[in-house]
Design a protein around this motif. Structure first.
Motif, PDB file in Angstrom:
ATOM      1  N   TRP A  44       0.854  -1.189   0.000  1.00 47.88           N
ATOM      2  CA  TRP A  44       0.000   0.000   0.000  1.00 47.88           C
ATOM      3  C   TRP A  44       0.893   1.243   0.000  1.00 47.88           C
ATOM      4  N   GLU A  45       0.367   2.327  -0.544  1.00 51.89           N
ATOM      5  CA  GLU A  45       1.162   3.538  -0.684  1.00 51.89           C
ATOM      6  C   GLU A  45       0.489   4.727   0.009  1.00 51.89           C
ATOM      7  N   ILE A  46       1.319   5.734   0.267  1.00 47.68           N
ATOM      8  CA  ILE A  46       0.786   7.007   0.773  1.00 47.68           C
ATOM      9  C   ILE A  46      -0.027   7.654  -0.354  1.00 47.68           C
ATOM     10  N   PRO A  47      -1.127   8.317  -0.038  1.00 51.49           N
ATOM     11  CA  PRO A  47      -1.968   8.900  -1.100  1.00 51.49           C
ATOM     12  C   PRO A  47      -1.169   9.804  -2.038  1.00 51.49           C
ATOM     13  N   PRO A  48      -1.555   9.847  -3.316  1.00 54.17           N
ATOM     14  CA  PRO A  48      -0.755  10.542  -4.322  1.00 54.17           C
ATOM     15  C   PRO A  48      -0.597  12.041  -4.074  1.00 54.17           C
ATOM     16  N   THR A  49      -1.607  12.663  -3.486  1.00 54.12           N
ATOM     17  CA  THR A  49      -1.484  14.106  -3.241  1.00 54.12           C
ATOM     18  C   THR A  49      -1.435  14.402  -1.742  1.00 54.12           C
ATOM     19  N   ALA A  50      -0.876  13.444  -0.981  1.00 53.46           N
ATOM     20  CA  ALA A  50      -0.790  13.624   0.473  1.00 53.46           C
ATOM     21  C   ALA A  50       0.082  14.821   0.837  1.00 53.46           C
ATOM     22  N   ALA A  51       1.071  15.116   0.018  1.00 51.31           N
ATOM     23  CA  ALA A  51       1.992  16.206   0.340  1.00 51.31           C
ATOM     24  C   ALA A  51       1.291  17.555   0.396  1.00 51.31           C
ATOM     25  N   THR A  52       0.136  17.663  -0.257  1.00 52.14           N
ATOM     26  CA  THR A  52      -0.597  18.943  -0.231  1.00 52.14           C
ATOM     27  C   THR A  52      -1.267  19.188   1.116  1.00 52.14           C
ATOM     28  N   VAL A  53      -1.372  18.147   1.910  1.00 51.40           N
ATOM     29  CA  VAL A  53      -1.904  18.304   3.278  1.00 51.40           C
ATOM     30  C   VAL A  53      -0.784  17.861   4.227  1.00 51.40           C
ATOM     31  N   PRO A  54       0.025  18.807   4.696  1.00 54.69           N
ATOM     32  CA  PRO A  54       1.231  18.443   5.459  1.00 54.69           C
ATOM     33  C   PRO A  54       0.972  17.493   6.632  1.00 54.69           C
ATOM     34  N   CYS A  82      -0.896  14.958   6.896  1.00 51.81           N
ATOM     35  CA  CYS A  82      -0.995  13.534   6.575  1.00 51.81           C
ATOM     36  C   CYS A  82      -0.040  13.135   5.447  1.00 51.81           C
ATOM     37  N   ALA A  83       1.084  13.831   5.378  1.00 48.92           N
ATOM     38  CA  ALA A  83       2.060  13.540   4.331  1.00 48.92           C
ATOM     39  C   ALA A  83       2.588  12.118   4.431  1.00 48.92           C
ATOM     40  N   ASP A  84       2.531  11.544   5.639  1.00 49.36           N
ATOM     41  CA  ASP A  84       3.008  10.169   5.827  1.00 49.36           C
ATOM     42  C   ASP A  84       1.863   9.159   5.837  1.00 49.36           C
ATOM     43  N   GLY A  85       0.674   9.577   5.429  1.00 56.16           N
ATOM     44  CA  GLY A  85      -0.480   8.670   5.408  1.00 56.16           C
ATOM     45  C   GLY A  85      -1.085   8.462   6.776  1.00 56.16           C
ATOM     46  N   LEU A  86      -0.661   9.277   7.742  1.00 56.43           N
ATOM     47  CA  LEU A  86      -1.160   9.150   9.118  1.00 56.43           C
ATOM     48  C   LEU A  86      -1.754  10.471   9.591  1.00 56.43           C
ATOM     49  N   LEU A  87      -2.836  10.386  10.308  1.00 54.37           N
ATOM     50  CA  LEU A  87      -3.372  11.547  11.019  1.00 54.37           C
ATOM     51  C   LEU A  87      -3.493  11.136  12.477  1.00 54.37           C
ATOM     52  N   LEU A  88      -2.687  11.763  13.335  1.00 54.08           N
ATOM     53  CA  LEU A  88      -2.659  11.335  14.727  1.00 54.08           C
ATOM     54  C   LEU A  88      -3.067  12.467  15.665  1.00 54.08           C
ATOM     55  N   ASN A  89      -3.849  12.111  16.644  1.00 50.75           N
ATOM     56  CA  ASN A  89      -4.237  13.004  17.735  1.00 50.75           C
ATOM     57  C   ASN A  89      -4.678  14.384  17.250  1.00 50.75           C
TER      58      ASN A  89
END
Lengths: 309, 208
Positions: free
Chosen positions: A73-83, A85-92
Protein backbone atom coordinates in the motif's frame (compact mmCIF):
# COMPACT_ATOMS: atom_id res chain seq x y z
CA UNK A 1 -24.17 -58.26 -19.98
CA UNK A 2 -26.76 -55.48 -19.65
CA UNK A 3 -25.87 -55.06 -15.96
CA UNK A 4 -22.17 -54.70 -16.83
CA UNK A 5 -22.96 -52.03 -19.41
CA UNK A 6 -25.08 -50.15 -16.90
CA UNK A 7 -22.30 -50.43 -14.35
CA UNK A 8 -19.83 -48.93 -16.78
CA UNK A 9 -22.22 -46.08 -17.50
CA UNK A 10 -22.57 -45.34 -13.78
CA UNK A 11 -18.79 -45.41 -13.32
CA UNK A 12 -18.29 -43.16 -16.35
CA UNK A 13 -20.92 -40.78 -14.97
CA UNK A 14 -19.22 -40.62 -11.58
CA UNK A 15 -15.80 -40.06 -13.20
CA UNK A 16 -17.27 -37.22 -15.23
CA UNK A 17 -18.80 -35.57 -12.16
CA UNK A 18 -15.55 -35.90 -10.16
CA UNK A 19 -13.50 -34.49 -13.05
CA UNK A 20 -15.87 -31.55 -13.34
CA UNK A 21 -15.57 -30.98 -9.58
CA UNK A 22 -11.77 -30.81 -9.90
CA UNK A 23 -12.05 -28.33 -12.77
CA UNK A 24 -14.40 -26.20 -10.65
CA UNK A 25 -11.92 -26.29 -7.77
CA UNK A 26 -9.03 -25.31 -10.04
CA UNK A 27 -11.00 -22.46 -11.56
CA UNK A 28 -11.85 -21.00 -8.16
CA UNK A 29 -8.24 -21.18 -6.93
CA UNK A 30 -6.58 -19.27 -9.76
CA UNK A 31 -4.68 -16.16 -8.68
CA UNK A 32 -3.87 -12.82 -10.27
CA UNK A 33 -1.22 -10.20 -9.68
CA UNK A 34 -2.71 -6.91 -8.55
CA UNK A 35 -1.35 -4.07 -10.65
CA UNK A 36 -3.61 -1.18 -9.61
CA UNK A 37 -2.41 1.23 -6.93
CA UNK A 38 -3.55 1.01 -3.31
CA UNK A 39 -3.53 4.08 -1.05
CA UNK A 40 -4.09 4.35 2.69
CA UNK A 41 -4.91 6.92 5.32
CA UNK A 42 -4.78 5.82 8.97
CA UNK A 43 -6.35 8.01 11.64
CA UNK A 44 -5.69 7.40 15.33
CA UNK A 45 -6.82 9.61 18.18
CA UNK A 46 -5.79 8.72 21.71
CA UNK A 47 -5.57 12.21 23.20
CA UNK A 48 -8.69 14.32 22.80
CA UNK A 49 -9.04 18.05 23.27
CA UNK A 50 -12.24 17.73 25.29
CA UNK A 51 -13.17 14.05 25.58
CA UNK A 52 -11.43 11.50 27.75
CA UNK A 53 -8.20 9.97 26.49
CA UNK A 54 -7.93 6.47 25.09
CA UNK A 55 -4.91 4.21 25.40
CA UNK A 56 -4.00 2.68 22.06
CA UNK A 57 -5.63 4.38 19.01
CA UNK A 58 -2.49 6.22 17.93
CA UNK A 59 -0.52 2.97 18.17
CA UNK A 60 -3.29 1.23 16.25
CA UNK A 61 -3.01 3.70 13.38
CA UNK A 62 0.80 3.58 13.31
CA UNK A 63 0.90 -0.22 13.30
CA UNK A 64 -1.77 -0.40 10.62
CA UNK A 65 0.10 2.09 8.42
CA UNK A 66 3.34 0.17 8.90
CA UNK A 67 1.67 -3.12 7.99
CA UNK A 68 -0.01 -1.66 4.91
CA UNK A 69 3.17 0.05 3.79
CA UNK A 70 5.11 -3.22 4.00
CA UNK A 71 2.36 -4.96 2.02
CA UNK A 72 2.37 -2.78 -1.07
CA UNK A 73 0.00 0.00 0.00
CA UNK A 74 1.16 3.54 -0.68
CA UNK A 75 0.79 7.01 0.77
CA UNK A 76 -1.97 8.90 -1.10
CA UNK A 77 -0.75 10.54 -4.32
CA UNK A 78 -1.48 14.11 -3.24
CA UNK A 79 -0.79 13.62 0.47
CA UNK A 80 1.99 16.21 0.34
CA UNK A 81 -0.60 18.94 -0.23
CA UNK A 82 -1.90 18.30 3.28
CA UNK A 83 1.23 18.44 5.46
CA UNK A 84 -0.46 16.80 8.46
CA UNK A 85 -1.00 13.53 6.58
CA UNK A 86 2.06 13.54 4.33
CA UNK A 87 3.01 10.17 5.83
CA UNK A 88 -0.48 8.67 5.41
CA UNK A 89 -1.16 9.15 9.12
CA UNK A 90 -3.37 11.55 11.02
CA UNK A 91 -2.66 11.34 14.73
CA UNK A 92 -4.24 13.00 17.73
CA UNK A 93 -4.43 16.80 17.29
CA UNK A 94 -3.89 16.49 13.54
CA UNK A 95 -7.20 14.64 13.29
CA UNK A 96 -9.67 17.45 13.77
CA UNK A 97 -12.97 17.24 11.93
CA UNK A 98 -11.75 19.72 9.35
CA UNK A 99 -8.42 17.91 9.10
CA UNK A 100 -10.00 14.51 8.52
CA UNK A 101 -12.41 15.84 5.91
CA UNK A 102 -9.64 17.72 4.13
CA UNK A 103 -7.32 14.72 4.24
CA UNK A 104 -9.86 12.35 2.73
CA UNK A 105 -11.02 14.73 0.02
CA UNK A 106 -7.63 16.19 -0.87
CA UNK A 107 -5.08 13.43 -0.31
CA UNK A 108 -6.93 10.96 -2.52
CA UNK A 109 -7.92 13.51 -5.18
CA UNK A 110 -5.19 12.27 -7.52
CA UNK A 111 -6.02 8.58 -7.14
CA UNK A 112 -6.57 6.59 -10.32
CA UNK A 113 -10.05 5.31 -11.16
CA UNK A 114 -9.00 1.68 -10.69
CA UNK A 115 -7.03 2.27 -7.49
CA UNK A 116 -8.18 1.21 -4.03
CA UNK A 117 -8.43 3.59 -1.10
CA UNK A 118 -8.33 2.47 2.51
CA UNK A 119 -9.34 4.71 5.39
CA UNK A 120 -8.78 3.40 8.90
CA UNK A 121 -10.07 5.11 12.03
CA UNK A 122 -9.33 4.33 15.67
CA UNK A 123 -10.78 6.59 18.32
CA UNK A 124 -13.96 7.45 20.15
CA UNK A 125 -17.38 6.68 18.70
CA UNK A 126 -20.43 8.46 20.08
CA UNK A 127 -24.01 7.18 20.20
CA UNK A 128 -27.10 9.33 20.52
CA UNK A 129 -29.79 7.39 22.39
CA UNK A 130 -32.57 9.75 21.36
CA UNK A 131 -32.01 9.33 17.63
CA UNK A 132 -30.21 5.99 17.43
CA UNK A 133 -27.50 7.66 15.37
CA UNK A 134 -23.78 7.61 15.99
CA UNK A 135 -20.70 9.45 14.85
CA UNK A 136 -16.92 9.24 14.90
CA UNK A 137 -15.33 11.66 17.32
CA UNK A 138 -12.50 13.76 15.86
CA UNK A 139 -9.85 15.35 18.11
CA UNK A 140 -11.90 18.53 18.60
CA UNK A 141 -15.18 16.78 19.40
CA UNK A 142 -16.97 18.72 22.15
CA UNK A 143 -20.32 16.95 22.42
CA UNK A 144 -22.06 19.32 20.04
CA UNK A 145 -24.48 17.88 17.53
CA UNK A 146 -22.28 18.78 14.59
CA UNK A 147 -18.91 18.12 16.23
CA UNK A 148 -18.76 14.48 15.19
CA UNK A 149 -18.41 12.91 11.78
CA UNK A 150 -21.68 11.25 10.85
CA UNK A 151 -21.97 8.32 8.43
CA UNK A 152 -23.66 10.66 5.93
CA UNK A 153 -20.77 13.13 6.07
CA UNK A 154 -18.14 10.42 5.72
CA UNK A 155 -19.87 8.73 2.80
CA UNK A 156 -20.39 12.13 1.21
CA UNK A 157 -16.62 12.64 1.27
CA UNK A 158 -16.12 9.15 -0.18
CA UNK A 159 -18.57 9.93 -2.98
CA UNK A 160 -16.34 12.75 -4.18
CA UNK A 161 -13.32 10.47 -4.67
CA UNK A 162 -12.22 9.39 -8.14
CA UNK A 163 -12.41 5.66 -7.39
CA UNK A 164 -15.23 3.45 -6.16
CA UNK A 165 -12.86 0.92 -4.60
CA UNK A 166 -13.01 2.16 -1.04
CA UNK A 167 -12.41 0.29 2.19
CA UNK A 168 -13.36 1.87 5.50
CA UNK A 169 -12.53 0.22 8.80
CA UNK A 170 -13.42 1.74 12.14
CA UNK A 171 -12.19 0.57 15.51
CA UNK A 172 -14.50 2.64 17.66
CA UNK A 173 -17.56 2.29 19.83
CA UNK A 174 -20.97 2.23 18.09
CA UNK A 175 -19.27 2.01 14.70
CA UNK A 176 -21.91 -0.40 13.36
CA UNK A 177 -23.90 2.60 12.11
CA UNK A 178 -21.17 3.16 9.51
CA UNK A 179 -21.79 -0.27 7.98
CA UNK A 180 -24.58 -0.32 5.40
CA UNK A 181 -26.38 -3.48 4.31
CA UNK A 182 -28.70 -2.09 1.67
CA UNK A 183 -29.07 -5.32 -0.29
CA UNK A 184 -29.03 -7.85 2.52
CA UNK A 185 -29.95 -8.35 6.16
CA UNK A 186 -27.45 -8.56 8.99
CA UNK A 187 -28.19 -11.48 11.30
CA UNK A 188 -25.72 -10.08 13.85
CA UNK A 189 -27.76 -7.73 16.02
CA UNK A 190 -26.58 -4.18 16.84
CA UNK A 191 -26.06 -5.36 20.41
CA UNK A 192 -24.51 -8.79 20.37
CA UNK A 193 -25.03 -11.31 23.11
CA UNK A 194 -23.62 -14.78 23.56
CA UNK A 195 -26.96 -16.21 22.48
CA UNK A 196 -27.00 -14.41 19.14
CA UNK A 197 -24.18 -16.29 17.49
CA UNK A 198 -24.19 -17.26 13.86
CA UNK A 199 -25.44 -20.82 14.16
CA UNK A 200 -26.79 -23.28 11.62
CA UNK A 201 -30.30 -22.13 12.57
CA UNK A 202 -29.61 -18.42 12.16
CA UNK A 203 -29.95 -18.28 8.40
CA UNK A 204 -33.27 -20.13 8.01
CA UNK A 205 -34.89 -18.49 11.03
CA UNK A 206 -33.82 -14.98 10.09
CA UNK A 207 -34.80 -15.49 6.47
CA UNK A 208 -38.20 -16.95 7.31
CA UNK A 209 -39.05 -14.04 9.57
CA UNK A 210 -37.75 -11.38 7.18
CA UNK A 211 -38.35 -12.98 3.81
CA UNK A 212 -40.46 -10.20 2.34
CA UNK A 213 -38.08 -7.42 3.28
CA UNK A 214 -35.07 -9.40 2.04
CA UNK A 215 -36.74 -9.94 -1.33
CA UNK A 216 -37.59 -6.23 -1.49
CA UNK A 217 -34.00 -5.27 -0.66
CA UNK A 218 -32.69 -7.61 -3.33
CA UNK A 219 -35.10 -6.21 -5.91
CA UNK A 220 -34.07 -2.65 -5.08
CA UNK A 221 -30.33 -3.35 -5.26
CA UNK A 222 -28.74 -1.72 -8.29
CA UNK A 223 -25.29 -3.29 -7.93
CA UNK A 224 -23.53 0.07 -7.80
CA UNK A 225 -20.22 -0.31 -5.96
CA UNK A 226 -20.36 0.93 -2.38
CA UNK A 227 -17.47 1.20 0.07
CA UNK A 228 -16.67 -2.04 1.86
CA UNK A 229 -16.99 -1.12 5.52
CA UNK A 230 -16.02 -3.05 8.62
CA UNK A 231 -16.81 -1.89 12.13
CA UNK A 232 -15.30 -3.15 15.35
CA UNK A 233 -18.64 -3.15 17.11
CA UNK A 234 -22.36 -2.97 16.53
CA UNK A 235 -24.36 0.25 16.44
CA UNK A 236 -25.24 -0.13 20.11
CA UNK A 237 -21.98 -1.58 21.42
CA UNK A 238 -18.72 -0.45 22.87
CA UNK A 239 -15.41 -1.48 21.38
CA UNK A 240 -12.50 -1.91 23.74
CA UNK A 241 -8.86 -1.12 24.19
CA UNK A 242 -6.92 -4.33 24.61
CA UNK A 243 -4.91 -5.45 27.59
CA UNK A 244 -1.21 -5.01 28.33
CA UNK A 245 -0.22 -7.99 26.22
CA UNK A 246 -2.11 -6.73 23.17
CA UNK A 247 -1.15 -3.05 23.29
CA UNK A 248 -3.79 -2.27 20.69
CA UNK A 249 -7.52 -2.01 20.47
CA UNK A 250 -8.91 -5.54 20.68
CA UNK A 251 -10.35 -5.36 17.18
CA UNK A 252 -7.18 -3.89 15.66
CA UNK A 253 -5.00 -6.42 17.46
CA UNK A 254 -6.73 -9.27 15.62
CA UNK A 255 -7.01 -7.27 12.39
CA UNK A 256 -3.23 -6.89 12.33
CA UNK A 257 -2.96 -10.66 12.89
CA UNK A 258 -5.33 -11.30 9.98
CA UNK A 259 -2.68 -10.08 7.54
CA UNK A 260 -0.67 -13.17 8.45
CA UNK A 261 -3.33 -15.67 9.43
CA UNK A 262 -6.54 -14.61 7.71
CA UNK A 263 -6.00 -16.06 4.24
CA UNK A 264 -8.56 -18.82 4.63
CA UNK A 265 -8.43 -20.09 1.05
CA UNK A 266 -4.68 -19.83 0.62
CA UNK A 267 -4.77 -17.72 -2.55
CA UNK A 268 -2.19 -15.26 -1.26
CA UNK A 269 -4.66 -12.45 -0.60
CA UNK A 270 -6.58 -11.54 2.52
CA UNK A 271 -9.85 -10.01 1.41
CA UNK A 272 -11.98 -7.74 3.57
CA UNK A 273 -14.40 -10.62 4.15
CA UNK A 274 -11.60 -13.01 5.11
CA UNK A 275 -10.13 -10.43 7.50
CA UNK A 276 -13.54 -9.78 8.99
CA UNK A 277 -14.24 -13.49 9.45
CA UNK A 278 -10.89 -14.00 11.14
CA UNK A 279 -11.23 -11.01 13.48
CA UNK A 280 -14.84 -11.78 14.40
CA UNK A 281 -13.97 -15.39 15.22
CA UNK A 282 -10.99 -14.33 17.35
CA UNK A 283 -12.97 -11.74 19.30
CA UNK A 284 -15.79 -14.19 19.91
CA UNK A 285 -13.43 -16.97 20.96
CA UNK A 286 -10.77 -15.16 22.96
CA UNK A 287 -12.36 -11.93 24.18
CA UNK A 288 -16.09 -12.44 24.52
CA UNK A 289 -15.61 -15.42 26.80
CA UNK A 290 -13.77 -13.30 29.34
CA UNK A 291 -14.84 -9.68 29.02
CA UNK A 292 -17.66 -7.46 27.79
CA UNK A 293 -19.20 -8.84 24.63
CA UNK A 294 -19.07 -7.16 21.24
CA UNK A 295 -18.99 -8.33 17.64
CA UNK A 296 -17.75 -6.74 14.41
CA UNK A 297 -19.96 -6.03 11.40
CA UNK A 298 -19.30 -5.88 7.67
CA UNK A 299 -21.23 -4.25 4.85
CA UNK A 300 -23.19 -6.20 2.26
CA UNK A 301 -22.91 -6.67 -1.47
CA UNK A 302 -21.50 -9.18 -3.92
CA UNK A 303 -18.28 -7.24 -4.29
CA UNK A 304 -15.25 -7.67 -2.07
CA UNK A 305 -11.85 -5.99 -2.07
CA UNK A 306 -8.38 -7.24 -1.22
CA UNK A 307 -7.13 -5.81 2.07
CA UNK A 308 -3.75 -7.47 2.59
CA UNK A 309 -1.67 -8.53 -0.41
CA UNK B 1 -30.25 -10.40 -30.25
CA UNK B 2 -33.87 -9.15 -29.88
CA UNK B 3 -36.05 -10.99 -27.37
CA UNK B 4 -38.50 -12.13 -30.05
CA UNK B 5 -35.71 -13.65 -32.14
CA UNK B 6 -34.32 -15.44 -29.09
CA UNK B 7 -37.74 -16.96 -28.34
CA UNK B 8 -38.14 -18.14 -31.92
CA UNK B 9 -34.62 -19.62 -31.95
CA UNK B 10 -35.23 -21.45 -28.66
CA UNK B 11 -38.54 -22.81 -29.93
CA UNK B 12 -36.89 -24.07 -33.11
CA UNK B 13 -34.15 -25.80 -31.11
CA UNK B 14 -36.69 -27.53 -28.86
CA UNK B 15 -38.80 -28.63 -31.84
CA UNK B 16 -35.67 -29.95 -33.58
CA UNK B 17 -34.66 -31.90 -30.49
CA UNK B 18 -38.13 -33.40 -30.29
CA UNK B 19 -38.13 -34.25 -34.01
CA UNK B 20 -34.75 -36.02 -33.68
CA UNK B 21 -35.41 -37.81 -30.42
CA UNK B 22 -39.02 -38.93 -30.84
CA UNK B 23 -38.51 -41.55 -33.58
CA UNK B 24 -35.72 -43.13 -31.54
CA UNK B 25 -38.01 -43.24 -28.54
CA UNK B 26 -40.58 -45.18 -30.43
CA UNK B 27 -38.12 -47.94 -31.37
CA UNK B 28 -36.16 -48.12 -28.12
CA UNK B 29 -36.33 -50.96 -25.66
CA UNK B 30 -39.16 -50.57 -23.17
CA UNK B 31 -37.85 -50.51 -19.62
CA UNK B 32 -41.26 -50.83 -18.07
CA UNK B 33 -42.81 -47.37 -18.12
CA UNK B 34 -46.26 -47.15 -16.65
CA UNK B 35 -49.30 -45.08 -17.47
CA UNK B 36 -50.25 -44.61 -13.83
CA UNK B 37 -48.79 -41.59 -11.99
CA UNK B 38 -45.91 -42.55 -9.78
CA UNK B 39 -43.76 -40.77 -7.27
CA UNK B 40 -39.99 -40.81 -7.17
CA UNK B 41 -37.54 -39.59 -4.59
CA UNK B 42 -34.65 -37.68 -6.11
CA UNK B 43 -31.19 -36.94 -4.80
CA UNK B 44 -28.65 -35.07 -6.88
CA UNK B 45 -25.30 -33.42 -6.27
CA UNK B 46 -22.40 -32.14 -8.26
CA UNK B 47 -20.09 -29.27 -9.10
CA UNK B 48 -21.45 -25.94 -10.27
CA UNK B 49 -20.11 -22.72 -11.66
CA UNK B 50 -21.59 -19.31 -11.08
CA UNK B 51 -20.85 -16.61 -13.60
CA UNK B 52 -21.43 -13.47 -11.58
CA UNK B 53 -21.49 -10.00 -13.09
CA UNK B 54 -22.06 -6.62 -11.49
CA UNK B 55 -22.61 -3.65 -13.80
CA UNK B 56 -19.39 -2.05 -12.60
CA UNK B 57 -17.16 -5.14 -12.65
CA UNK B 58 -15.93 -7.70 -15.11
CA UNK B 59 -17.74 -11.03 -14.76
CA UNK B 60 -16.20 -13.53 -12.37
CA UNK B 61 -16.39 -17.29 -12.24
CA UNK B 62 -17.14 -18.90 -8.90
CA UNK B 63 -16.67 -22.62 -8.48
CA UNK B 64 -18.92 -24.50 -6.12
CA UNK B 65 -21.05 -27.43 -5.23
CA UNK B 66 -24.78 -27.88 -5.28
CA UNK B 67 -27.18 -30.60 -4.34
CA UNK B 68 -30.86 -31.16 -3.91
CA UNK B 69 -33.33 -33.56 -2.41
CA UNK B 70 -36.91 -33.80 -3.53
CA UNK B 71 -39.84 -35.66 -4.94
CA UNK B 72 -41.16 -35.94 -8.47
CA UNK B 73 -44.46 -37.11 -9.77
CA UNK B 74 -44.71 -38.36 -13.33
CA UNK B 75 -47.70 -39.22 -15.43
CA UNK B 76 -48.28 -40.42 -18.98
CA UNK B 77 -52.03 -39.99 -18.77
CA UNK B 78 -52.03 -36.95 -21.06
CA UNK B 79 -49.87 -38.59 -23.71
CA UNK B 80 -50.73 -41.01 -26.46
CA UNK B 81 -47.27 -42.53 -26.23
CA UNK B 82 -46.04 -44.36 -23.12
CA UNK B 83 -42.59 -42.99 -23.96
CA UNK B 84 -43.62 -39.46 -23.15
CA UNK B 85 -44.46 -38.47 -19.60
CA UNK B 86 -45.11 -35.25 -17.82
CA UNK B 87 -43.18 -34.65 -14.63
CA UNK B 88 -43.44 -32.22 -11.76
CA UNK B 89 -40.76 -31.86 -9.14
CA UNK B 90 -40.49 -30.14 -5.78
CA UNK B 91 -37.02 -29.93 -4.27
CA UNK B 92 -35.00 -28.52 -1.44
CA UNK B 93 -31.54 -27.49 -2.50
CA UNK B 94 -28.28 -26.45 -0.90
CA UNK B 95 -25.40 -24.73 -2.61
CA UNK B 96 -22.05 -23.17 -1.91
CA UNK B 97 -19.78 -21.08 -4.11
CA UNK B 98 -16.22 -19.99 -3.44
CA UNK B 99 -15.04 -16.44 -4.00
CA UNK B 100 -14.00 -15.55 -7.53
CA UNK B 101 -10.41 -14.97 -8.58
CA UNK B 102 -9.01 -11.55 -7.70
CA UNK B 103 -8.90 -9.08 -10.59
CA UNK B 104 -5.89 -6.91 -11.35
CA UNK B 105 -7.40 -3.99 -9.43
CA UNK B 106 -8.04 -6.06 -6.32
CA UNK B 107 -11.76 -6.68 -6.69
CA UNK B 108 -13.51 -10.01 -6.46
CA UNK B 109 -16.92 -11.56 -5.90
CA UNK B 110 -17.67 -12.83 -2.44
CA UNK B 111 -18.19 -16.48 -1.58
CA UNK B 112 -21.79 -17.36 -0.78
CA UNK B 113 -23.84 -20.35 0.22
CA UNK B 114 -27.45 -21.05 0.95
CA UNK B 115 -30.63 -23.01 0.74
CA UNK B 116 -33.49 -23.02 -1.71
CA UNK B 117 -36.85 -24.46 -2.59
CA UNK B 118 -37.87 -25.00 -6.18
CA UNK B 119 -40.75 -26.18 -8.35
CA UNK B 120 -40.06 -27.64 -11.77
CA UNK B 121 -42.25 -29.08 -14.47
CA UNK B 122 -41.51 -30.63 -17.81
CA UNK B 123 -41.39 -33.71 -19.97
CA UNK B 124 -39.60 -37.03 -19.82
CA UNK B 125 -38.93 -38.78 -23.05
CA UNK B 126 -37.79 -42.34 -23.26
CA UNK B 127 -36.25 -44.66 -22.95
CA UNK B 128 -34.49 -43.78 -26.17
CA UNK B 129 -31.34 -45.16 -27.75
CA UNK B 130 -28.76 -42.43 -27.59
CA UNK B 131 -25.65 -43.23 -29.66
CA UNK B 132 -23.05 -42.37 -26.99
CA UNK B 133 -24.80 -43.68 -23.88
CA UNK B 134 -24.83 -47.32 -24.94
CA UNK B 135 -27.91 -48.13 -22.89
CA UNK B 136 -31.53 -46.99 -23.16
CA UNK B 137 -31.73 -43.52 -21.76
CA UNK B 138 -34.48 -41.27 -20.48
CA UNK B 139 -34.21 -37.62 -21.33
CA UNK B 140 -36.00 -35.08 -19.22
CA UNK B 141 -36.29 -31.38 -19.70
CA UNK B 142 -37.76 -29.35 -16.88
CA UNK B 143 -38.12 -25.68 -16.16
CA UNK B 144 -39.42 -23.78 -13.19
CA UNK B 145 -38.70 -21.29 -10.49
CA UNK B 146 -37.25 -21.24 -7.05
CA UNK B 147 -36.68 -19.08 -4.03
CA UNK B 148 -33.21 -18.80 -2.55
CA UNK B 149 -31.87 -17.71 0.80
CA UNK B 150 -28.16 -17.15 0.83
CA UNK B 151 -25.43 -15.95 3.11
CA UNK B 152 -22.09 -14.40 2.24
CA UNK B 153 -19.79 -17.08 3.60
CA UNK B 154 -18.15 -16.14 6.87
CA UNK B 155 -20.42 -13.18 7.54
CA UNK B 156 -23.85 -12.76 9.07
CA UNK B 157 -25.25 -11.15 5.92
CA UNK B 158 -28.21 -12.90 4.33
CA UNK B 159 -30.31 -12.20 1.30
CA UNK B 160 -33.25 -13.72 -0.52
CA UNK B 161 -33.95 -13.76 -4.21
CA UNK B 162 -36.02 -15.60 -6.82
CA UNK B 163 -34.42 -17.71 -9.52
CA UNK B 164 -35.43 -19.17 -12.87
CA UNK B 165 -34.36 -22.76 -13.36
CA UNK B 166 -34.00 -25.28 -16.13
CA UNK B 167 -32.58 -28.78 -16.10
CA UNK B 168 -31.75 -31.27 -18.80
CA UNK B 169 -31.21 -34.79 -17.46
CA UNK B 170 -30.19 -38.12 -18.88
CA UNK B 171 -30.96 -41.18 -16.78
CA UNK B 172 -30.32 -44.87 -17.02
CA UNK B 173 -32.54 -47.48 -15.35
CA UNK B 174 -30.98 -49.50 -12.55
CA UNK B 175 -32.17 -52.36 -10.38
CA UNK B 176 -35.26 -52.30 -8.16
CA UNK B 177 -36.76 -49.08 -9.46
CA UNK B 178 -33.58 -47.08 -9.11
CA UNK B 179 -32.36 -44.72 -11.78
CA UNK B 180 -28.90 -43.21 -12.15
CA UNK B 181 -28.15 -40.29 -14.32
CA UNK B 182 -26.52 -37.05 -15.17
CA UNK B 183 -28.16 -33.64 -15.10
CA UNK B 184 -27.17 -30.29 -16.51
CA UNK B 185 -28.85 -27.71 -14.26
CA UNK B 186 -29.07 -24.07 -15.25
CA UNK B 187 -30.15 -21.15 -13.13
CA UNK B 188 -30.59 -17.44 -13.67
CA UNK B 189 -30.97 -14.98 -10.84
CA UNK B 190 -30.57 -11.32 -9.95
CA UNK B 191 -28.73 -11.25 -6.66
CA UNK B 192 -27.81 -7.97 -4.99
CA UNK B 193 -27.76 -6.17 -8.31
CA UNK B 194 -25.59 -8.82 -9.94
CA UNK B 195 -26.59 -11.11 -12.76
CA UNK B 196 -25.85 -14.68 -11.73
CA UNK B 197 -25.84 -17.54 -14.21
CA UNK B 198 -25.29 -20.93 -12.65
CA UNK B 199 -24.55 -24.03 -14.65
CA UNK B 200 -23.29 -27.37 -13.50
CA UNK B 201 -23.15 -31.12 -13.79
CA UNK B 202 -24.91 -33.28 -11.26
CA UNK B 203 -25.12 -36.94 -10.61
CA UNK B 204 -28.75 -37.98 -10.03
CA UNK B 205 -30.16 -40.93 -8.16
CA UNK B 206 -33.89 -41.60 -8.23
CA UNK B 207 -36.00 -44.30 -6.71
CA UNK B 208 -39.67 -45.06 -7.26
Amino acid sequence: MMAQTKGRVVVKTLRFVVSAALVALAASCSTTKISAAHYYLCIGIADYKYASALTYPAEDAKSMAELLSSGGWEIPPTAATVPACADGLLLNDEATKTGIGQAIQTCFAGAEADSTIFVYFSGHGIYDDSTGSSCMAPYDFNWGTSDGISPAELYGWFASLPTKNIIFISDSCFSGNFVYCTDSGDTIPPSYTDASGNTIFTLPLYVLSNFGSLLAKNAAADGEPAPVAISAAGAEEYAYDGDESQKHGVFTYYLLQAAESGDSNGDGFVTCTEAYTYVAACIDTYWNNKYSVFYPHISGGMRDLVLFM
Amino acid sequence: MPKKTRCIALSLILISLWWVAAPQALCAEDLGGTAAPNIELIVSAGPSFARTALPSMDPGLQGGLGGCFGAAIRSTSFSASPKLAGVGTVELSAFSFSQSAVTSDGQLYRAWCGLGVELLGGLILGPVALPLAGVPTEISLQAGAGLRASEYTGTGLVSAYPAVLARLAFSFAGAQGQTWGLALPFEYARKAGATVLIFGISGIWRIK
